[in-house]
Design a protein around this motif. Sequence first.
Motif, short mmCIF file in Angstrom:
data_model
loop_
_atom_site.label_atom_id
_atom_site.label_comp_id
_atom_site.label_asym_id
_atom_site.label_seq_id
_atom_site.Cartn_x
_atom_site.Cartn_y
_atom_site.Cartn_z
N LYS A 1 37.81 41.78 33.37
CA LYS A 1 36.56 41.38 32.73
C LYS A 1 35.50 42.47 32.76
O LYS A 1 34.39 42.29 32.26
CB LYS A 1 36.04 40.12 33.39
CG LYS A 1 36.97 38.94 33.15
CD LYS A 1 36.57 37.72 33.92
CE LYS A 1 37.59 36.63 33.65
NZ LYS A 1 37.45 35.51 34.55
N SER B 1 41.35 40.13 38.13
CA SER B 1 40.57 39.45 37.09
C SER B 1 39.21 40.12 36.88
O SER B 1 38.76 40.27 35.74
CB SER B 1 40.39 37.97 37.46
OG SER B 1 39.63 37.31 36.49
N ASN B 2 38.58 40.53 37.96
CA ASN B 2 37.30 41.23 37.84
C ASN B 2 37.45 42.56 37.11
O ASN B 2 36.58 42.96 36.35
CB ASN B 2 36.66 41.45 39.21
CG ASN B 2 36.06 40.17 39.76
OD1 ASN B 2 35.70 39.26 39.01
ND2 ASN B 2 35.95 40.09 41.06
N TRP B 3 38.56 43.24 37.33
CA TRP B 3 38.82 44.48 36.58
C TRP B 3 38.99 44.16 35.10
O TRP B 3 38.46 44.85 34.25
CB TRP B 3 40.08 45.16 37.08
CG TRP B 3 40.04 45.61 38.49
CD1 TRP B 3 38.95 45.75 39.31
CD2 TRP B 3 41.17 45.97 39.28
NE1 TRP B 3 39.33 46.18 40.54
CE2 TRP B 3 40.68 46.33 40.56
CE3 TRP B 3 42.53 46.04 39.05
CZ2 TRP B 3 41.52 46.75 41.59
CZ3 TRP B 3 43.36 46.45 40.06
CH2 TRP B 3 42.87 46.80 41.31
N ASN C 1 41.81 37.47 41.96
CA ASN C 1 40.39 37.61 41.60
C ASN C 1 39.98 39.07 41.44
O ASN C 1 39.17 39.40 40.57
CB ASN C 1 39.49 36.93 42.64
CG ASN C 1 39.57 35.43 42.58
OD1 ASN C 1 40.07 34.86 41.61
ND2 ASN C 1 39.09 34.78 43.60
N THR C 2 40.54 39.92 42.26
CA THR C 2 40.24 41.35 42.16
C THR C 2 40.70 41.88 40.80
O THR C 2 39.94 42.55 40.09
CB THR C 2 40.96 42.12 43.29
OG1 THR C 2 40.48 41.64 44.54
CG2 THR C 2 40.74 43.61 43.17
N ARG D 1 33.96 43.58 35.35
CA ARG D 1 32.95 43.34 36.40
C ARG D 1 32.99 44.39 37.50
O ARG D 1 32.01 44.61 38.19
CB ARG D 1 33.17 41.97 37.02
CG ARG D 1 32.88 40.83 36.08
CD ARG D 1 33.05 39.51 36.79
NE ARG D 1 32.86 38.42 35.86
CZ ARG D 1 33.46 37.25 35.96
NH1 ARG D 1 34.27 37.00 36.97
NH2 ARG D 1 33.24 36.33 35.07
N SER D 2 34.15 44.99 37.69
CA SER D 2 34.29 46.03 38.70
C SER D 2 35.39 46.99 38.27
O SER D 2 36.11 46.73 37.30
CB SER D 2 34.62 45.42 40.07
OG SER D 2 35.86 44.75 40.02
#
Length: 75
Positions: free
Chosen positions: A40, A36-38, A33-34, A42-43
């Motif tokens: 996208k 994946s957030n990068w 998830n970490t 998101r973070s």
Amino acid sequence: MVTLFEHHTLWEWVAIRNLTIADLALKTGLHRNTISNWEKGRSRPRYDLLLVVAQALEVPVVAISLGISRNDVEV
């Protein structure tokens, strides 16, 4: 501290290495998830985590942080 990070370049390097998010997570010990957030946007990763990812991809950290493509770096 804000980390320079070009998520599109990270995924270019992931594709070059023929990896998936799951593969990168296993190689780095990071949660999917970490990563994946990068992916996208998101973070952004902290520098220490970006370094771990760069090492797993066998690419200089500046290639990811500054958005340097495969054509511009020797690996």
